[in-house]
Design a protein around this motif. Structure first.
Motif, PDB file in Angstrom:
ATOM      1  N   CYS A  92     -14.221  10.502  14.799  1.00 20.83           N
ATOM      2  CA  CYS A  92     -12.951  10.267  14.098  1.00 20.83           C
ATOM      3  C   CYS A  92     -12.223  11.595  13.975  1.00 20.83           C
ATOM      4  CB  CYS A  92     -13.185   9.624  12.731  1.00 20.83           C
ATOM      5  SG  CYS A  92     -14.155  10.612  11.580  1.00 20.83           S
ATOM      6  N   GLU A  93     -10.972  11.505  13.565  1.00 21.56           N
ATOM      7  CA  GLU A  93     -10.129  12.683  13.342  1.00 21.56           C
ATOM      8  C   GLU A  93     -10.133  13.598  14.560  1.00 21.56           C
ATOM      9  OE1 GLU A  93     -11.005  14.559   9.560  1.00 21.56           O
ATOM     10  OE2 GLU A  93     -11.933  12.698   8.895  1.00 21.56           O
ATOM     11  N   VAL A  94      -9.938  12.997  15.745  1.00 29.10           N
ATOM     12  CA  VAL A  94      -9.866  13.784  16.975  1.00 29.10           C
ATOM     13  C   VAL A  94      -8.504  14.467  17.022  1.00 29.10           C
ATOM     14  CG1 VAL A  94      -9.995  13.727  19.484  1.00 29.10           C
ATOM     15  CG2 VAL A  94     -11.424  12.176  18.125  1.00 29.10           C
ATOM     16  N   ARG A  95      -8.532  15.795  17.028  1.00 25.83           N
ATOM     17  CA  ARG A  95      -7.306  16.573  17.077  1.00 25.83           C
ATOM     18  C   ARG A  95      -7.345  17.473  18.311  1.00 25.83           C
ATOM     19  NH1 ARG A  95      -6.777  12.956  14.115  1.00 25.83           N
ATOM     20  NH2 ARG A  95      -6.079  12.986  11.943  1.00 25.83           N
ATOM     21  N   ASP A  96      -6.414  18.417  18.397  1.00 20.14           N
ATOM     22  CA  ASP A  96      -6.295  19.223  19.613  1.00 20.14           C
ATOM     23  C   ASP A  96      -7.480  20.141  19.851  1.00 20.14           C
ATOM     24  OD1 ASP A  96      -3.914  18.096  20.343  1.00 20.14           O
ATOM     25  OD2 ASP A  96      -2.679  19.608  19.354  1.00 20.14           O
ATOM     26  N   THR A  97      -8.138  20.612  18.795  1.00 16.06           N
ATOM     27  CA  THR A  97      -9.256  21.550  18.988  1.00 16.06           C
ATOM     28  C   THR A  97     -10.481  21.177  18.166  1.00 16.06           C
ATOM     29  OG1 THR A  97      -8.379  23.008  17.254  1.00 16.06           O
ATOM     30  CG2 THR A  97      -7.715  23.482  19.534  1.00 16.06           C
ATOM     31  N   SER A  98     -10.487  20.002  17.545  1.00 16.45           N
ATOM     32  CA  SER A  98     -11.618  19.660  16.683  1.00 16.45           C
ATOM     33  C   SER A  98     -11.778  18.153  16.616  1.00 16.45           C
ATOM     34  CB  SER A  98     -11.421  20.227  15.273  1.00 16.45           C
ATOM     35  OG  SER A  98     -10.300  19.616  14.646  1.00 16.45           O
ATOM     36  N   LEU A  99     -12.925  17.738  16.099  1.00 19.46           N
ATOM     37  CA  LEU A  99     -13.193  16.337  15.837  1.00 19.46           C
ATOM     38  C   LEU A  99     -14.313  16.255  14.798  1.00 19.46           C
ATOM     39  CD1 LEU A  99     -16.093  15.649  17.428  1.00 19.46           C
ATOM     40  CD2 LEU A  99     -14.589  15.602  19.390  1.00 19.46           C
ATOM     41  N   ASP A 136     -10.858  -1.455  14.907  1.00 16.30           N
ATOM     42  CA  ASP A 136     -10.149  -2.181  15.955  1.00 16.30           C
ATOM     43  C   ASP A 136      -8.874  -1.469  16.384  1.00 16.30           C
ATOM     44  OD1 ASP A 136     -10.250  -4.347  17.735  1.00 16.30           O
ATOM     45  OD2 ASP A 136      -8.645  -5.346  16.653  1.00 16.30           O
ATOM     46  N   THR A 137      -8.893  -0.160  16.348  1.00 15.23           N
ATOM     47  CA  THR A 137      -7.817   0.660  16.890  1.00 15.23           C
ATOM     48  C   THR A 137      -8.447   1.695  17.807  1.00 15.23           C
ATOM     49  OG1 THR A 137      -7.884   2.219  15.040  1.00 15.23           O
ATOM     50  CG2 THR A 137      -6.373   0.337  14.849  1.00 15.23           C
ATOM     51  N   ASP A 138      -7.609   2.459  18.417  1.00 17.22           N
ATOM     52  CA  ASP A 138      -8.098   3.487  19.331  1.00 17.22           C
ATOM     53  C   ASP A 138      -8.420   4.759  18.551  1.00 17.22           C
ATOM     54  OD1 ASP A 138      -8.827   4.774  21.600  1.00 17.22           O
ATOM     55  OD2 ASP A 138      -6.798   5.128  22.343  1.00 17.22           O
ATOM     56  N   GLY A 139      -9.328   4.628  17.577  1.00 14.31           N
ATOM     57  CA  GLY A 139      -9.801   5.797  16.837  1.00 14.31           C
ATOM     58  C   GLY A 139      -8.835   6.346  15.822  1.00 14.31           C
ATOM     59  N   VAL A 140      -8.022   5.514  15.188  1.00 14.06           N
ATOM     60  CA  VAL A 140      -7.080   5.995  14.179  1.00 14.06           C
ATOM     61  C   VAL A 140      -7.868   6.387  12.929  1.00 14.06           C
ATOM     62  CG1 VAL A 140      -5.131   5.388  12.713  1.00 14.06           C
ATOM     63  CG2 VAL A 140      -5.219   4.595  15.083  1.00 14.06           C
ATOM     64  N   SER A 141      -7.740   7.636  12.490  1.00 12.63           N
ATOM     65  CA  SER A 141      -8.475   8.126  11.319  1.00 12.63           C
ATOM     66  C   SER A 141      -7.841   9.414  10.851  1.00 12.63           C
ATOM     67  CB  SER A 141      -9.960   8.363  11.659  1.00 12.63           C
ATOM     68  OG  SER A 141     -10.070   9.256  12.753  1.00 12.63           O
ATOM     69  N   SER A 142      -8.178   9.816   9.618  1.00 21.43           N
ATOM     70  CA  SER A 142      -7.650  11.047   9.054  1.00 21.43           C
ATOM     71  C   SER A 142      -8.514  11.435   7.854  1.00 21.43           C
ATOM     72  CB  SER A 142      -6.186  10.870   8.631  1.00 21.43           C
ATOM     73  OG  SER A 142      -5.666  12.069   8.091  1.00 21.43           O
ATOM     74  N   SER A 143      -8.363  12.687   7.416  1.00 17.30           N
ATOM     75  CA  SER A 143      -9.107  13.168   6.245  1.00 17.30           C
ATOM     76  C   SER A 143      -8.195  14.039   5.393  1.00 17.30           C
ATOM     77  CB  SER A 143     -10.355  13.950   6.672  1.00 17.30           C
ATOM     78  OG  SER A 143      -9.986  15.134   7.359  1.00 17.30           O
TER      79      SER A 143
END
Length: 1445
Positions: free
Chosen positions: A822-829, A986-993
């Motif tokens: 989850c929380e896949v970003r440009d340089t981290s996950l 049921d989404t393409d990895g939508v997440s946040s923190s």
């Protein structure tokens, strides 16, 4: 050829016998043998002749002796004996000569034979030498041939051509690299035609260096848009590559799985003989573009088998129409791709595009919709351009033009159309109709026979005129009936003569009357009459005259008295509404006029078709994440429908947007480009030639999300534990649930080497962990799993790897499982996992996380020390790279076996990624909020703290409505600090923190307290002011008060009420609360307080007034105040002046001008000693609207005067300025420009808010393409484009000041239309130009001066010989008053001769002028020079951004 057999050793060693010797030797031997035979034949002939001669002589002598009878006299006997002796001597001599000759011949023969022998031996030696040399050469040739054979290969392209899109007048270079042996020959083609450099010198430049071949196109123009191919050929093969070049003109990501449109494509007429298998690798998707842009629709294909000379056929369709190449579209098929390129899009190009690949093996096709929006209008609010222009029923001087109306969802309705025509080969567009046509059909008359025309249409609404439509195909003004009048006359044999039927009619002088006169088309504005030509008609050219008569009047009126009609049809205009007419037609030629035709039946001008009724029920259904299928019932009255327009609106916004920009002919449409998760409503309207119907009823609200399908297959089947008789399995949820919650899973198993699968569970299980019982120890098993939802059972997973059923007894832990990200970003996950089911001999103490790039060999460990958490944030990754991960659990015995490798993860933030936000609601509750527009019916929000799902109902409350979810804190304290996360299933990895730290918590708590205990914000605290009569006003102003607000005045802790002594008032609209006291004495000194309550909010403000008994006097007499409050007037220079008078001021008194409570900066402060303060506002416009304040303040007190410039005050100011400007307006002036004539009126100031109008012959002029109205700050103008005789007459400019009209008039006569004058640009141009040439004596100073004008002020650039002039002591430039520009050349020399140019330009355009300076030395002869003339300026176009505006 010799038949002698050659021994095998001679064949092997290439030795030859006599028959195999060379030709030259055999020729010598044959020649010698021939000579020998010839000499032998000649010698034998000579010996034979001699023998016969001797025999003849002896016989003659014998016969002579016998004749004399044997008696001979002595003399005769002596003579005979002498003769015999002589004969014998002669014979001996002959014999000796013959012997000598024979000996000489034998000697010569021996010598010759010797020579032949020597020649033969020499020839043999030479032949042997040649044979050896040839054998060596053959061996070398064989080696060389084998080497060349190894080197030879067909051409191969290493670097292919690349497509380019460039602007006009730019150069473009196409390059590719090819290798092959022998060196391939390269030829270049444009659209299949060989490019010849000599055909267009300088246009193309072809080069070839070291296998790199280039084609350079210099200064590309629009006609260079094409597909360019390069073909490389040698003796062993041929290859080609191609690319598209698109030349543009200046005018200013998931795959789409769409429900198909009801379009049926026609079957292919010709099917290629070969059988091909076609597979689409890359497909074009739904495309959104704007008019004027370029686009290429392209598919990448895999065609099997791949043949160079035989390929399947590619067909492109728009809707159900097969497309062909044109000047708008270019097609390409080859090299594994098929493309369709558009060089200049119009709304005509909108539609469903289908690529069909046709072969004997069948048809493969792909479709997607392309939307083309309107270009930016030339006038704000103008409609879009019409489309689909067609020409029908072309004749000698007449053609019918039809088109489709634009969609005006966001603009005002179309009130009509203008039709323009242009003769092919020219660029002169002529407007065909004076008044707008209301229906989408118009008969164009007045064409010239034999000429070709193109047409365009412009729409008109209340805001202005649209851009023109795409031009029609060229149509020729010819009579199609002429071909019908051709007749073939058969002669003897097979001969025949083709002639006109007129030639068979005899000598006809006056033609007969036309027949079958009838109305072929009737509308409200015109009637089209048609008839048959007379019979007989005669040989002379025929023309027609039409007459009309009002029914019952008895009088006839010639319709086309000025112009004869040559076609058998004519459009009659100017018919009165509600009246019936009858018509008749007369034919005529040079001999005379025929009798009139029969009278038609009564005809009334009226619309024969009506506006269609509104479509019926509209139904919207789900399709994909960004599209919706809209269906509707057809209207009850669908007369001559052109199609439908579909509009959409976000639910609750009432802002409608068009979905399609070209009418669609079917009642089902897929609307693309919608926002996922947003709610929409739709409506439809029908369109025909008369107009558009009323809008249909709105559809039900629909949320944009994918339609329900079965779930995808689970994956990641893992063995978690085994005891020898059972196995515990785990797996991951499907990536897509199909739009509905997953109800459970079915598991199947089979033993290794068995074919049949066996069901493990008969009913679905919801958990993703299952223990499979009843297994055989030591056997190998594999499993597959399928998910089920409301739509059904999905596809099963791939079979797992083979798991061996044997008990786990190792001391280390088993593998972790269910790795998620989850929380896949440009340089981290952030990575999460679940603990192993098998912990080993001791509890698990931590975990190690390993990672590597996909397809890389070495694993790297993220954490040096084992982490006790079952989550980890991995940082410092590379954006755009793909990684895989694994987890290893640790206990006291060591590190356990790693988990299965995760699926590849692309480290890149998704477009439109949203984060958690923190806030406080209206009730003061603190919350964390997250939105997700990609939700489906099966999606759920999962809130976590420290990545553990929140389950404490005592501390948290979760509210989810639609795609919005909030996590509320019930009693926030320091125990709530930490990391909170949310994920959406049921989404393409939508997440946040979100990390809630102490500082952020304090901010939120403070904001919560403010909301729970609100205060009323104040614009000003409690203050006082003194009136002229000694009254004291106490007042304050709140920012906002509701109607339920209340207040109290408290003086010295005692509440006072509204009375004669204390008059109180509250204006809740402005928030002002005030109290007025008639008299202020020492008894009133003390503390004054105002308390305000408004719902839960409250506030108060206090003021302390304490004095020595003279306070009341000082409050009035010593305080600064206004003697006269703010008022305004207009100066003679048309400036608005704000004026006020002040009193009781001193040096310390501060005076300020404020606009909207912001300090208004002025050049100088007013002199308060004079008692008058004024503020000048030059060139008043709407930007000056606002509230103006004048304030006085010192330690004694303050006073304020307010004037608001808005509404009626602003209108009065504009009228006052109009009065001054109207009185100072200059006479009208005529200025001839390159486009036409401009009428100008100069004023002190001019703005569009002034009530100004232009009149022509007392008729008000509206701005149009022919006459455009405009102005600047000091000028109003009227531009007449391409003036004609109709534009003569009186022109009046009028400006109204509220009471009077100020007018300036000018009579425009033919002289103004014909006399040329220097052209001047509309916005930036030189007023006076420098001389054409100059001859200053040396050394002197030369000054070039020019007056320029433009708004905004133009930029001036000086050039010498088309190069920028670098300013120095020699060249200096000076600009005065932003109008007078001069360049000074100091110390003029002959090197200063040349062409000097000056560019003057602003954002609306400009001009360029050129002059030539010739400098001669003293004493040189100066040629005759014509008198100096003004240089003619050249137009510089406006910038692209301005043109777009």
């Amino acid at each position: 050829m010799s038949l002698v057999a050659v021994p095998f050793y001679q064949k092997r060693h290439k030795h030859y016998d006599q028959s195999y010797r060379n030709v030259q030797t055999r020729y010598l031997l044959d020649e010698y043998a021939a000579k020998k035979r010839a000499s032998t034949r000649s010698s034998s002939q000579k010996s034979f002749s001699q023998k016969s001669f001797s025999q003849k002589s002896s016989s003659q002598r014998a016969s002579g002796q016998a004749a004399f009878g044997g008696t001979t006299c002595s003399i005769c006997a002596k003579r005979l004996s002498t003769d015999a002796v002589e004969e014998e001597e002669y014979q001996s001599l002959v014999a000796a000569y013959g012997e000598a000759k024979r000996e000489r011949f034998l000697r010569e023969l021996a010598e010759m034979e010797e020579n032949v022998h020597v020649a033969r031996s020499q020839a043999q030696d030479k032949l042997d030498k040649y044979a050896i040399q040839e054998m060596v050469e053959d061996k070398l040739a064989g080696d060389r041939h084998s080497y060349l054979e190894r080197m030879r290969r067909a051409p191969e392209i290493l670097v292919r051509l690349r497509s380019h899109t460039v602007w006009e007048r730019m150069s473009v270079k196409l390059c590719f690299t090819v290798q092959g042996f022998p060196t391939p020959v390269v030829q270049w083609y444009k659209n299949g035609s060989l490019i010849c450099q000599a055909g267009e010198p300088g246009k193309y430049r072809i080069e070839s260096k070291y296998g790199v071949h280039t084609l350079e196109i210099n200064r590309a123009n629009f006609d260079d848009t094409a597909t360019y191919s390069a073909v490389a050929t040698n003796g062993y093969g041929q290859v080609s590559t191609n690319a598209a070049v698109v030349v543009r003109r200046f005018h200013g990501d998931e795959p789409w799985h769409s429900v198909g449109l009801p379009i049926g494509l026609p079957p292919s007429s010709v099917i290629p003989y070969m059988h091909f298998d076609v597979q689409f690798l890359e497909k074009f998707g739904v495309t959104f573009r704007r008019e004027g842009e370029t686009v290429t629709l392209k598919c990448t294909l895999l065609v099997t088998p791949e043949l160079k000379r035989v390929q399947p056929r590619a067909e492109w369709y728009r809707d159900d129409v097969l497309l062909k190449e044109s000047k708008w579209t270019k097609m390409f098929f080859g090299e594994g791709q098929a493309s369709l390129s558009f060089s200049h899009l119009n709304k005509d190009d909108e539609g469903l595009y289908t690529l069909r690949i046709v072969s004997r093996g069948g048809i493969s096709e792909h479709s997607a919709f392309m939307f083309v929006r309107d270009a930016d209008p030339l006038v704000i609010g103008a409609p879009g351009a019409p489309m689909d222009l067609q020409c029908h029923d072309a004749n000698r001087d007449y053609v019918i033009v039809t088109w489709k109306p634009p969609n005006t969802t966001t603009e005002s309705p179309v009130i009509g159309y203008f039709i323009d025509r242009c003769e092919v080969g020219t660029n002169n567009w002529v407007q065909c109709n004076d008044a707008p046509v209301k229906i989408c059909k118009y008969p164009v008359t007045g064409l010239f026979e034999g000429r070709s025309y193109i047409f365009r249409v412009r729409a008109v609404n209340s805001a202005g005129i649209s851009r023109p439509s795409r031009v029609s195909e060229a149509v020729a003004a010819l009579d199609p009936v002429d071909l019908k009048r051709l007749q073939a006359v058969h002669l003897e044999g097979d001969k025949e003569i083709v002639m006109y039927q007129d030639d068979l009619e005899g000598d006809v002088q006056i033609p007969g009357p036309p027949t079958n006169v009838h109305a072929s088309e009737i509308s409200r504005t015109y009637v089209v009459l048609s008839w048959d030509p007379p019979a007989p008609r005669g040989k002379e050219p025929l023309m027609y005259f039409i007459e009309k008569s009002v029914v019952g009047s008895g009088t006839w009126q010639r319709v086309n008295a000025q112009t004869a009609v040559r076609s058998p049809r004519y459009a009659v205009f100017d018919l009165a509404d509600g009246k019936q007419y009858v018509f008749r037609v007369l034919s005529a030629n040079k001999h005379g006029l025929s009798d009139p035709s029969e009278i038609t039946a009564p005809i009334q001008a009226q619309d024969m078709i009506a506006v269609p009724s509104a479509p019926g029920r509209v139904l919207a259904s789900r399709n994909t994440k960004t599209s919706v299928v809209v269906q509707w019932d057809r209207p009850k009255h669908e007369e001559d429908l052109l199609g439908y327009y579909v509009d959409c609106c976000v639910a609750g916004s009432n802002v409608w947007e068009p979905c399609n920009h070209k009418p669609i002919g079917y009642n089902r449409f897929v609307v693309h480009g919608l926002t996922t998760g947003e709610q929409y409503v739709f409506r439809v309207k029908a369109v025909n030639a008369v107009g558009t119907s009323e809008n249909s009823q709105e559809s039900d609200v629909i949320k944009v999300q994918a339609a329900l399908t079965v779930p995808s297959h689970p994956y990641g089947v893992t063995l978690l534990n085994c005891d020898g008789h059972s196995m515990t399995l785990g797996w991951k949820v499907p990536k897509f649930s199909g739009g509905a919650p997953i109800l459970g899973y079915y598991i199947d198993k089979r033993e290794a080497h068995h074919k049949n699968w066996h069901e493990v569970n008969s009913s679905p299980i919801k958990e993703r962990i299952l223990t499979v019982e009843g297994l055989t120890e030591g056997s190998l098993y594999e499993f597959k799993i399928a998910a089920v939802n409301l739509a059904g059972i999905g596809q099963p997973s791939d079979p797992s790897e083979l798991f061996k059923c044997e008990a786990w007894t190792m001391p280390e832990p088993g593998p972790a499982y269910d790795l998620t990200f989850c929380e896949v970003r440009d340089t981290s996950l952030v990575m999460l996992w679940k603990a192993p089911m098998y912990s080993g001999s001791s509890p698990i103490t931590g975990y190690f996380v390993d990672y590597k790039e996909e397809d890389s060999g070495e694993w790297s460990t993220v954490n040096e020390a084992a982490t006790a958490n079952r989550y980890l944030k991995v940082c410092d990754l590379h954006q755009g790279k793909t990684y895989v991960f694994r987890v290893r659990a640790v206990n006291a015995s060591g590190v356990g076996r790693p988990s299965d490798t995760s699926e590849p993860v692309l480290v890149e933030a998704r477009p439109g990624t949203k984060e958690i936000s923190a806030g406080v609601d209206e009730e003061g509750n603190i919350y964390l909020s997250f939105d997700c527009q990609e939700m489906t019916d099966a999606s759920q929000f999962t809130w976590c703290k420290a990545y553990e799902e929140v389950a404490d109902d005592q501390k948290f409350r979760i509210e989810t409505v639609g795609d919005h979810s909030k996590l509320y804190f019930k009693n926030p304290d320091k125990g709530d600090l930490g990391t909170y996360s949310v994920s959406v299933s049921d989404t393409d990895g939508v997440s946040s923190s979100f990390t809630l730290d102490e500082e952020e918590l304090e901010r939120l708590v403070a904001l919560s307290n403010e909301i729970k205990n609100p205060t009323i914000p104040l614009k000003s605290e409690l203050a006082y002011e003194i009136f002229d009569k000694g009254q004291v006003r106490f007042w304050l102003q709140a920012e906002h008060l509701s109607p339920d607000a209340s207040y109290r005045f408290i003086i010295n802790d005692r509440e006072v009420s509204d009375s004669e002594k204390h008059r109180m008032k509250c204006d809740k609209a402005t928030g002002i609360i005030e109290m007025v006291m008639d008299r202020f004495t020492t008894e009133n000194e003390g503390t004054y307080t105002v308390q305000i309550h408004d719902g839960k909010a409250k506030n108060q403000s206090s003021l302390v007034l304490i004095g020595d008994g003279t306070l009341s006097c000082e409050l009035f007499e010593n305080c600064p105040h206004f003697a006269e409050y703010l008022h305004w007037d207009v100066t003679d220079e048309c400036e608005v002046r704000l004026v006020c008078k002040v009193a009781n001021t001193k040096k310390e008194t501060v005076f300020k001008w404020l606009k909207d409570d912001v300090l208004y900066k002025t050049e100088a402060l007013p002199d308060l000693e004079k008692g008058v303060c004024q503020l000048l506002i030059p060139k008043l416009s709407k930007k000056d609207l606002g509230e103006y304040k004048a304030t006085l303040k010192d330690e004694r007190g303050q006073d304020v005067s307010v004037l608001e410039i808005a509404g009626k005050v602003y209108e009065d100011m504009v009228l006052a300025m109009s009065r001054v400007c109207g009185a100072s307006a200059s006479p009208l002036k005529v200025l001839c420009t390159e486009e036409g004539i401009r009428l100008q009126c100069f004023l002190k100031y001019f703005t569009e808010e002034m009530k100004a109008n232009w009149y022509h012959k007392d008729a008000k002029i509206a701005s149009s393409d022919h006459m455009r109205i405009g102005g600047g700050e000091e000028m109003a103008w009227l531009q007449i484009y391409e003036p004609t005789e109709k534009d003569k007459g009186k022109y009046t400019f009028e400006i109204y000041d509220g009471k009077n009209n100020h007018q300036r008039s000018l009579d425009l006569i033919r002289k103004h239309l014909a006399d040329p004058s220097p052209w001047e640009s509309q916005y930036a141009f030189p007023v006076s130009n420098p001389p054409f040439s100059a001859q200053p004596p040396l050394p002197k100073t030369l000054n070039l001066t020019c007056t320029v004008f433009g708004n905004p002020d133009p930029e001036v650039v000086w050039l010498k010989n088309d190069k920028d002039i670098e300013l120095s002591d020699h060249f200096s430039v000076k600009v005065e008053q932003a109008k007078y520009v001069s360049m000074t050349i100091k110390g003029v020399t002959s090197e200063d001769s040349g062409k000097y140019s000056m560019n003057v330009k602003n954002k609306y355009g400009g001009e360029k002028i050129d002059i030539t300076i010739s400098v001669y030395k003293h004493g040189e002869k100066i040629p005759d020079i014509s008198p100096p003339q003004q240089a003619k300026p050249k137009l510089i176009p406006a910038s692209g951004s301005v043109l777009a505006q």
